[in-house]
Scaffold this motif. Structure first.
Motif, mmCIF file in Angstrom:
data_model
loop_
_atom_site.group_PDB
_atom_site.id
_atom_site.type_symbol
_atom_site.label_atom_id
_atom_site.label_comp_id
_atom_site.label_asym_id
_atom_site.label_seq_id
_atom_site.Cartn_x
_atom_site.Cartn_y
_atom_site.Cartn_z
ATOM 1 N N GLY A 68 16.817 -6.662 8.558
ATOM 2 C CA GLY A 68 16.250 -5.441 7.874
ATOM 3 C C GLY A 68 16.102 -5.702 6.503
ATOM 4 O O GLY A 68 15.430 -5.338 5.686
ATOM 5 N N LEU A 69 17.473 -6.196 5.797
ATOM 6 C CA LEU A 69 17.498 -6.182 4.437
ATOM 7 C C LEU A 69 16.878 -7.097 3.866
ATOM 8 O O LEU A 69 16.055 -6.792 2.841
ATOM 9 N N PHE A 70 16.514 -8.440 4.399
ATOM 10 C CA PHE A 70 15.771 -9.438 3.849
ATOM 11 C C PHE A 70 14.299 -9.089 3.821
ATOM 12 O O PHE A 70 13.347 -9.209 3.071
ATOM 13 N N GLY A 71 13.930 -8.824 5.254
ATOM 14 C CA GLY A 71 12.372 -8.401 5.538
ATOM 15 C C GLY A 71 11.882 -7.199 4.718
ATOM 16 O O GLY A 71 11.020 -7.492 4.137
ATOM 17 N N ALA A 72 12.484 -6.118 5.171
ATOM 18 C CA ALA A 72 11.972 -5.028 4.344
ATOM 19 C C ALA A 72 12.106 -4.986 2.803
ATOM 20 O O ALA A 72 11.102 -4.431 2.232
ATOM 21 N N SER A 73 12.795 -5.770 2.048
ATOM 22 C CA SER A 73 13.068 -5.791 0.804
ATOM 23 C C SER A 73 11.844 -6.320 0.016
ATOM 24 O O SER A 73 11.472 -6.095 -0.769
ATOM 25 N N PHE A 74 11.169 -7.245 0.966
ATOM 26 C CA PHE A 74 10.126 -8.265 0.238
ATOM 27 C C PHE A 74 8.857 -7.621 0.821
ATOM 28 O O PHE A 74 7.689 -8.134 0.495
ATOM 29 N N CYS A 75 8.813 -6.267 1.408
ATOM 30 C CA CYS A 75 7.280 -5.879 1.914
ATOM 31 C C CYS A 75 6.598 -5.624 0.716
ATOM 32 O O CYS A 75 5.101 -5.475 1.097
ATOM 33 N N GLY A 76 7.137 -5.169 -0.464
ATOM 34 C CA GLY A 76 6.085 -5.006 -1.585
ATOM 35 C C GLY A 76 5.351 -5.736 -1.905
ATOM 36 O O GLY A 76 4.233 -5.568 -2.544
ATOM 37 N N PHE A 77 5.686 -7.036 -1.735
ATOM 38 C CA PHE A 77 4.464 -8.168 -1.849
ATOM 39 C C PHE A 77 3.374 -7.801 -1.455
ATOM 40 O O PHE A 77 2.165 -8.102 -2.122
ATOM 41 N N GLY A 78 2.985 -7.366 -0.200
ATOM 42 C CA GLY A 78 1.823 -7.101 0.358
ATOM 43 C C GLY A 78 0.984 -6.099 -0.675
ATOM 44 O O GLY A 78 -0.120 -6.246 -0.623
ATOM 45 N N ILE A 79 1.723 -5.010 -1.132
ATOM 46 C CA ILE A 79 1.131 -4.105 -2.071
ATOM 47 C C ILE A 79 0.516 -4.782 -3.411
ATOM 48 O O ILE A 79 -0.358 -4.299 -3.899
ATOM 49 N N ILE A 80 1.355 -5.684 -3.876
ATOM 50 C CA ILE A 80 0.973 -6.311 -5.022
ATOM 51 C C ILE A 80 -0.544 -7.124 -4.882
ATOM 52 O O ILE A 80 -1.293 -7.119 -5.699
ATOM 53 N N VAL A 81 -0.395 -7.537 -3.832
ATOM 54 C CA VAL A 81 -1.689 -8.402 -3.377
ATOM 55 C C VAL A 81 -2.875 -7.299 -3.309
ATOM 56 O O VAL A 81 -3.928 -7.572 -3.813
ATOM 57 N N GLU A 82 -2.653 -6.474 -2.540
ATOM 58 C CA GLU A 82 -3.527 -5.264 -2.557
ATOM 59 C C GLU A 82 -3.895 -4.653 -3.950
ATOM 60 O O GLU A 82 -5.219 -4.173 -4.083
ATOM 61 N N LYS A 83 -2.887 -4.502 -4.794
ATOM 62 C CA LYS A 83 -3.280 -4.007 -6.128
ATOM 63 C C LYS A 83 -4.347 -5.097 -6.769
ATOM 64 O O LYS A 83 -5.202 -4.597 -7.560
ATOM 65 N N GLN A 84 -4.169 -6.224 -6.621
ATOM 66 C CA GLN A 84 -5.036 -7.201 -7.305
ATOM 67 C C GLN A 84 -6.157 -7.424 -6.603
ATOM 68 O O GLN A 84 -7.293 -7.794 -7.451
ATOM 69 N N TYR A 85 -6.653 -7.020 -5.365
ATOM 70 C CA TYR A 85 -7.946 -6.746 -4.890
ATOM 71 C C TYR A 85 -8.556 -5.729 -4.745
ATOM 72 O O TYR A 85 -9.598 -5.382 -4.232
ATOM 73 N N GLY A 86 -7.897 -4.689 -5.637
ATOM 74 C CA GLY A 86 -8.579 -3.172 -5.466
ATOM 75 C C GLY A 86 -8.425 -2.563 -4.433
ATOM 76 O O GLY A 86 -8.895 -1.121 -4.317
ATOM 77 N N VAL A 87 -7.590 -2.737 -3.382
ATOM 78 C CA VAL A 87 -7.374 -1.870 -2.377
ATOM 79 C C VAL A 87 -6.573 -0.885 -2.581
ATOM 80 O O VAL A 87 -7.055 0.388 -1.972
ATOM 81 N N VAL A 88 -5.669 -0.792 -3.271
ATOM 82 C CA VAL A 88 -4.823 0.482 -3.486
ATOM 83 C C VAL A 88 -5.727 1.498 -4.359
ATOM 84 O O VAL A 88 -5.435 2.774 -4.114
#
Length: 251
Positions: A68-88
């Protein structure tokens, strides 16, 4: 309340379908704890790590929370990609609740990491873990709560940074001390006194102690009480903070 629940279910379904299309994400996320289990666990089999349980009942709870510690801590990478593609940006102009935008994501993350935790427990049972079923279920519940808390903080950080190059070092700087000071691999009581005292300032220490207590059937222990209180408070504060971050980013 009904529109909020439907919004949350809609967001959850979107990200759940994304995850189901990525089989490697589901399986390789459990790889690091599984390697610890396979190559590190046998070294501890005959060592007296705890007076109340076997070495597997000490190691496996730590590996569950490490997942949980390592997996959940890196979940934010997904939203960074979404920001770059305009999804957010496109999501922000919809009438969907900002809390639903967060909860849909973190519930997907919680389901994913609990699934991986089940795989890890099954492997541990084959290797020699013996623990009561209620204790195992409590351990999985702690994984879910920890995932909700850390994924929320990860998303909040991802909203504030612009690139993965900024995000990654911050996460590494937080997760490594957290792993070392929370006693994920070995009980902190085995170390020097000053290190054991220092570890009590790390919230994850109380979650680790609680899951280890659950794995030996000590459901009414003080470790369990402190673990539940810390986990619930940590998750509530994290979700509240991240919800405000979503609202500010949409302003």
């Amino acid at each position: 309340m009904s529109p909020f629940l439907s919004d949350t279910a809609l967001v959850f379904g979107r990200y759940a379908r994304q995850t189901l299309r990525s089989k490697l994400q589901m399986l390789f996320g459990v790889l690091m704890p599984l390697l610890y289990l396979l190559f590190f666990g046998p070294l501890l089999t005959d060592l007296p790590l705890s007076s109340s349980g076997s070495s597997w009942q000490v190691l496996v709870p730590g590996l569950l929370l490490q997942l949980g510690l390592f997996g959940a801590s890196f979940c934010g990478f997904g939203i960074i990609v979404e920001k770059q593609y305009g999804v957010v940006e496109r999501m922000r102009v919809t009438p969907v609740s900002r809390l639903a935008l967060l909860l849909g994501r973190v519930l997907r993350d919680a389901v994913l990491f609990v699934f991986q935790a089940v795989l890890l427990v099954l492997a541990a049972l084959v290797m020699g873990l013996r623990a009561p079923l209620p204790g195992i279920l409590i351990g999985l519940a702690f994984v879910a709560v920890l995932t909700v808390a850390l994924a929320s903080l990860s998303y909040a950080l991802a909203l504030r940074v612009g690139t993965p190059q900024e995000f990654g070092p911050v996460i590494n700087a937080v997760t490594m001390p957290s792993m070392l000071l929370s006693g994920l691999m070995l009980p902190m009581a085995l170390g020097p006194k000053w290190l054991d005292v220092l570890s009590h300032f790390m919230p994850f220490r109380y979650l680790v102690d609680a899951v280890r207590a659950a794995f030996v059937g000590a459901y009414a222990s003080s470790a369990m009480l402190y673990g539940v209180l810390v986990a619930v408070a940590f998750a509530a504060l994290s979700v509240t903070y991240c919800t405000r971050a979503f609202r500010r980013s949409a302003a």
